[in-house]
Design a protein around this motif. Structure first.
Motif, PDB file in Angstrom:
ATOM      1  N   ASN A   1       4.687  -9.893   3.456  1.00  0.00           N
ATOM      2  CA  ASN A   1       6.085  -9.438   3.146  1.00  0.00           C
ATOM      3  C   ASN A   1       7.030 -10.639   3.415  1.00  0.00           C
ATOM      4  N   ASP A   2       7.811 -11.016   2.561  1.00  0.00           N
ATOM      5  CA  ASP A   2       8.984 -12.239   2.620  1.00  0.00           C
ATOM      6  C   ASP A   2      10.012 -11.749   1.764  1.00  0.00           C
ATOM      7  N   MET A   3      11.187 -12.165   2.434  1.00  0.00           N
ATOM      8  CA  MET A   3      12.521 -11.821   1.821  1.00  0.00           C
ATOM      9  C   MET A   3      12.771 -12.822   0.882  1.00  0.00           C
ATOM     10  N   ASP A   4      12.002 -14.104   0.625  1.00  0.00           N
ATOM     11  CA  ASP A   4      12.289 -14.913  -0.211  1.00  0.00           C
ATOM     12  C   ASP A   4      12.021 -14.327  -1.712  1.00  0.00           C
TER      13      ASP A   4
ATOM     14  N   ASP B   1      13.135  -1.013   5.394  1.00  0.00           N
ATOM     15  CA  ASP B   1      11.864  -0.284   5.285  1.00  0.00           C
ATOM     16  C   ASP B   1      10.668  -1.282   5.245  1.00  0.00           C
ATOM     17  N   LEU B   2       9.690  -0.983   5.797  1.00  0.00           N
ATOM     18  CA  LEU B   2       8.342  -1.936   5.705  1.00  0.00           C
ATOM     19  C   LEU B   2       7.362  -1.033   5.164  1.00  0.00           C
ATOM     20  N   TYR B   3       6.553  -1.460   3.797  1.00  0.00           N
ATOM     21  CA  TYR B   3       5.659  -0.784   3.430  1.00  0.00           C
ATOM     22  C   TYR B   3       4.619  -1.928   3.052  1.00  0.00           C
ATOM     23  N   SER B   4       3.142  -1.166   3.415  1.00  0.00           N
ATOM     24  CA  SER B   4       1.723  -1.992   2.885  1.00  0.00           C
ATOM     25  C   SER B   4       1.365  -1.166   1.927  1.00  0.00           C
ATOM     26  N   ILE B   5       1.244  -1.871   0.862  1.00  0.00           N
ATOM     27  CA  ILE B   5       0.673  -1.220  -0.498  1.00  0.00           C
ATOM     28  C   ILE B   5      -0.658  -1.757  -0.594  1.00  0.00           C
TER      29      ILE B   5
ATOM     30  N   LEU C   1       1.464  -6.751   0.079  1.00  0.00           N
ATOM     31  CA  LEU C   1       0.225  -6.260  -0.631  1.00  0.00           C
ATOM     32  C   LEU C   1      -1.040  -6.829  -0.263  1.00  0.00           C
ATOM     33  N   TRP C   2      -1.921  -5.621  -0.361  1.00  0.00           N
ATOM     34  CA  TRP C   2      -3.188  -5.820  -0.071  1.00  0.00           C
ATOM     35  C   TRP C   2      -3.865  -5.455  -1.480  1.00  0.00           C
TER      36      TRP C   2
END
Length: 337
Positions: A274-277, A215-219, A258-259
């Protein structure tokens, strides 16, 4: 007698001067931290080591350390941790060619990168005619990074939101054509049961699929109030909540960007992609720890006009703080006012 007394005082004063001058380069110190990062209201320790590299003893060497404010960083000076002060002071004696280690306990009261603002050592010559003060305030004194607290989220709205978004998201959460192993059966559909492995192991096992997209979220964290340049009084609470939400979503296997309504100068708005690292969590926590209430913030309308248009495609927008004006074009969910 007067002449003798006068000569004695002058001689003692001269000897005191050279005595203290001798010690000027014979006293050294170092400080070692156990941790580089701590959380608000969390105690952390370090060891201050004072060395006497001379052939003479030092008596009543006074150590003075000061922090900028009791609201940023304090020393804790009793076993129960109840006494807090921004000034640490202690007298010690040092035999010739010896060292003394002093354990200091500190506590971060506010997030940010805090530093000792003053550190000096002072000693008196015999007969206390003169005093030597070694001031190290102009050197690189130890710094301490204090990050926001991580809250325990018992937010049913957030949990149901994640589960609901997984079920309704158009993109696949796992690729059923790519089997990477088996796992214990957890009431999945019968078509997910791996019958060959079940027969071998004599227990129900399910197929484990390759994840192709989480899932992709922009906070969006907006600490600006209703006015164009008014910061909210609960800014610290919003920051702590934003950190906790990011950690919760990442632990659930989601992708998060995150913004923050905070200008970083030439780079524009603060954005952590977003980064899976694993380093993404560190970037989020450290960036929010250094938000300065005296920094540059945009009016809410300008912040959302830009950030919502640039957010990751197909991501679900989660708003923390003052929300944008509702429009048909932008869809978002308000997590915390």
């Amino acid at each position: 007698m007067l002449a003798f007394a006068f000569a004695f005082i002058i001689s003692a004063d001269v000897l005191s001067y050279y005595y203290l001058r001798y010690f000027r380069n014979k006293i050294n110190w170092s400080f070692k931290k156990y941790l580089d990062i701590s959380s608000i209201r969390e105690d952390f320790s370090g060891v201050l080591e004072i060395k006497n590299e001379s052939a003479f003893p030092i008596y009543n060497l006074k150590i003075n350390i000061e922090t900028s404010s009791e609201s940023d960083l304090v020393f804790v000076e009793n076993n129960q941790g109840l006494y807090e002060t921004s000034l640490f002071s202690k007298k010690i004696n040092l035999p010739p060619n010896s060292s003394r280690k002093i354990e200091l306990t500190l506590r971060g009261k506010g997030r940010g990168n805090h530093q000792w603002t003053g550190f000096d050592l002072s000693m008196s010559a015999p007969l206390s005619l003169q005093t030597l003060r070694l001031d190290y305030s102009s050197t690189n004194l130890p710094s301490f990074k204090v990050v926001p607290r991580v809250l325990k989220l018992n937010d049913l709205k957030l949990k149901s939101l994640i589960q609901g978004y997984k079920n309704t998201s158009k993109s696949l959460f796992s690729d059923e054509s790519s089997i990477i192993g088996t796992k214990d059966y957890e009431n999945e559909s019968f078509r997910h049961i791996h019958w060959l492995a079940t027969a071998k192991e004599n227990k129900l096992l399910a197929k484990k699929y390759q994840k192709v997209q989480g899932d992709l979220y922009s906070i969006f964290l907006n600490p600006v109030g209703e006015g164009p340049f008014h910061l909210r009084r609960d800014m610290e609470d919003l920051i702590e909540y934003a950190v906790s939400v990011c950690i919760h979503l990442i632990k659930e296997g989601c992708k998060v960007e995150l913004w923050v309504n905070y200008s970083t100068g030439q780079k524009g708005l603060l954005r952590i992609e977003n980064d899976m690292d694993r380093s993404q969590l560190k970037k989020i926590i450290e960036s929010l720890a250094l938000l300065d209430s005296n920094g540059v913030f945009l009016p809410s309308s300008r912040f959302y006009d830009y950030a919502l248009s640039k957010k990751a495609e197909n991501s679900l927008a989660l708003v923390i703080g003052t929300p944008p004006e509702p429009t048909a074009r932008n869809q978002w969910i308000h997590l915390k006012i």
